[in-house]
Enzyme design. Structure first.
Site, PDB file in Angstrom:
ATOM      1  N   ASP A   1       0.852  -1.190   0.000  1.00  0.00           N
ATOM      2  CA  ASP A   1       0.000   0.000   0.000  1.00  0.00           C
ATOM      3  C   ASP A   1       0.887   1.240   0.000  1.00  0.00           C
ATOM      4  O   ASP A   1       1.697   1.424   0.904  1.00  0.00           O
ATOM      5  CB  ASP A   1      -0.890  -0.031   1.246  1.00  0.00           C
ATOM      6  CG  ASP A   1      -2.028   0.970   1.197  1.00  0.00           C
ATOM      7  OD1 ASP A   1      -1.856   2.034   0.578  1.00  0.00           O
ATOM      8  OD2 ASP A   1      -3.086   0.703   1.787  1.00  0.00           O
TER       9      ASP A   1
ATOM     10  N   CYS B   1      -6.570   4.553  -1.974  1.00  0.00           N
ATOM     11  CA  CYS B   1      -6.697   3.154  -1.586  1.00  0.00           C
ATOM     12  C   CYS B   1      -7.999   2.497  -2.040  1.00  0.00           C
ATOM     13  O   CYS B   1      -8.001   1.544  -2.812  1.00  0.00           O
ATOM     14  CB  CYS B   1      -6.562   3.056  -0.069  1.00  0.00           C
ATOM     15  SG  CYS B   1      -6.617   1.374   0.550  1.00  0.00           S
TER      16      CYS B   1
ATOM     17  N   HIS C   1     -10.411  -2.889   2.942  1.00  0.00           N
ATOM     18  CA  HIS C   1     -10.765  -1.471   2.759  1.00  0.00           C
ATOM     19  C   HIS C   1     -11.784  -1.263   1.642  1.00  0.00           C
ATOM     20  O   HIS C   1     -11.704  -0.305   0.875  1.00  0.00           O
ATOM     21  CB  HIS C   1      -9.512  -0.631   2.505  1.00  0.00           C
ATOM     22  CG  HIS C   1      -9.576   0.718   3.164  1.00  0.00           C
ATOM     23  ND1 HIS C   1      -8.587   1.665   3.044  1.00  0.00           N
ATOM     24  CD2 HIS C   1     -10.533   1.290   3.946  1.00  0.00           C
ATOM     25  CE1 HIS C   1      -8.904   2.743   3.730  1.00  0.00           C
ATOM     26  NE2 HIS C   1     -10.096   2.547   4.286  1.00  0.00           N
TER      27      HIS C   1
ATOM     28  N   ASP D   1      -1.021  -0.523  -4.748  1.00  0.00           N
ATOM     29  CA  ASP D   1      -2.280   0.145  -5.118  1.00  0.00           C
ATOM     30  C   ASP D   1      -2.030   1.555  -5.656  1.00  0.00           C
ATOM     31  O   ASP D   1      -2.744   2.020  -6.541  1.00  0.00           O
ATOM     32  CB  ASP D   1      -3.276   0.155  -3.961  1.00  0.00           C
ATOM     33  CG  ASP D   1      -2.769   0.845  -2.705  1.00  0.00           C
ATOM     34  OD1 ASP D   1      -1.569   1.191  -2.638  1.00  0.00           O
ATOM     35  OD2 ASP D   1      -3.567   1.024  -1.772  1.00  0.00           O
TER      36      ASP D   1
END
Length: 453
Positions: A19, A59, A108, A278
């Site tokens: 991430d 994200c 998420h 991402d």
């Protein structure tokens, strides 16, 4: 559909992704601040997509696009938005093809609002876990030594605190899954599998186990040339990057552990490994921090497809394809010989690894679409919606509603130091790029007010 016969079994494929890991922060991509031998080896034995990008550097929207192959305005348009419950995912496609599917780590995509509490304690119900048959994860967590995971359902449901650093512990669970699949294969009772490991690193807070942090101090960090000579900006960037690089080296170590587990399980020659992120992280470039912006540090991501010796005729080296977030799912299916379903909007770039697969290179898009649909309002974020494109011949154009914003020739200006969006000398090029952007908006059914010229 039975796939127990070794002769008939399709290849396995795994995703390993972090991430906020920008493409520039890898040894194989030229960053002298960081040592990433395992990622570098994966690239050396596979294909390094050195122009891969995250079309919406945030994200939740990117994760929605990764799983569905759909653009954010059709799927997850903003932060803390839920993946539509009726939206099929790549896991559903693999399930239908007889694969085992598993997801480990950060999700998420359940729309939980952190303003209502801590995402680490939120339970994602089984029907909203993207169709994965095995799921052990968490909605969101920004405390890597205090990470809670959950999974199962009914009497088999569980929720517990990981005993160590998030990336290490999620990798442990992922390796356990690989070992299970290896035992099944040795017993002659195995289906092919698609498995995902999604970890927090190197997302802020920028901290890592001491063994990895030891080699990184703020004073040793070399900043990119586009970080301005402002003491406040440079000091913050160096402090953050010292932890960031340590987290990347920890992730690299864990990738090495995964590859070794595949070898021990006898799965290394049958498994594609797709490594990516991402989105990126600005770290002071252009005076900006974190994400949501269209500069290279935020939108460029690592992306490589490797494995030991998966198949004869495989391609190694680098690819300049503009592989975007919506292209990851179609490309992954293509690696396994599975056609892209009609509801996916991305391009299958598997031919860049396996000749004859995917879309022919002369039929690939000549540009990639960039978006920020719903701004987050977070600190260090762009507070207006924007749209943009990057072209195969190296131009970038981005606009706010009704007004041009950024235009760069990345071939001569890779650090984006000369903005030509309002330079009359380049009015013709701006009109050309604006026309291409208009085509993307119309083609994808997006809604956005473009400038007149």
């Amino acid at each position: 559909m039975s796939m127990n016969s070794a002769a008939d079994r399709r290849p396995n494929v795994i995703w390993v992704f972090g991430d906020q890991h920008r493409a520039q922060a890898l040894g194989c991509n030229g960053d002298s601040n960081v040592h990433t031998p395992n990622i570098d080896n994966l690239a050396a034995g596979g294909v390094n997509f050195n122009r891969a990008l995250s079309g919406f550097p945030l994200c939740c929207p990117t994760r929605g696009s990764l799983l569905t192959g759909r653009y954010p305005h059709h799927c997850v348009p903003g932060h803390e938005r839920r993946l539509p419950e009726d939206q099929p995912t790549i896991a559903n496609v693999f399930n239908e093809e007889g694969y085992e599917t598993a997801y480990f780590g950060k999700w998420h995509l359940d729309g939980f609002q952190e303003s209502e509490g801590r995402g680490a304690y939120h339970i994602v119900p089984p029907e909203r876990r993207g169709g994965f048959r095995r799921w052990i994860g968490y909605e969101n967590n920004n405390s890597p030594w205090d990470c809670w995971v959950h999974g199962g359902e009914g009497e088999d449901a569980f929720h517990y605190r990981l005993p160590g650093f998030e990336t290490d512990e999620m990798t442990n669970l992922f390796i356990d899954y690989i070992r299970e699949r290896g035992e099944e294969q040795k017993a002659g009772d195995a289906n092919s599998f698609f498995a995902v490991l999604s970890v927090q690193a190197p997302h802020n807070p920028y901290m890592a186990p001491e063994a990895f942090r030891r080699e990184h101090t703020p004073g040793n960090v070399e900043l990119r040339p586009n970080v301005p000579p402002i003491a406040r900006v440079r000091d913050e960037a160096q402090v953050n990057l010292s932890g960031y690089y340590a987290m990347i080296e920890n992730l690299d170590w864990n990738l090495g552990r995964i590859r070794e587990s595949l070898r021990e399980a006898g799965l290394d020659l049958d498994t594609h490994i797709v490594f990516f992120s991402d989105h990126g992280d600005m770290h002071g470039s252009h005076g900006q921090f974190h994400k949501t912006s269209p500069w290279e540090e935020a939108i460029r991501v690592p992306f490589m497809i490797g494995g030991e010796r998966p198949f004869y005729g495989r391609i190694t080296g680098t690819s300049s394809a503009l592989l975007n977030h919506v292209d990851v799912a179609p490309t992954t299916l293509g690696l396994c010989g599975i056609e892209t379903p009609e509801w996916m909007e991305g391009t299958d770039y598997s031919s860049h690894r396996l000749p004859g697969r995917g879309r022919a290179e002369d039929d690939e898009p000549d540009s990639a679409y960039l978006q920020s649909v719903i701004p987050t309002g977070h600190g260090h974020s762009i507070d207006k919606p924007w749209r943009g494109i990057i072209t195969k011949d190296g131009w970038k154009f981005v606009c706010f509603e009704g007004v041009s914003w950024l235009m760069f020739n990345l071939n001569e200006d890779p650090y984006e130091l000369a903005n030509m969006a309002h330079n009359s000398v380049y009015a013709g090029k701006r009109a050309e790029l604006l026309g291409k952007l208009r085509e993307w908006i119309e083609r994808t059914g997006d809604s956005f007010e473009l400038p007149e010229n």
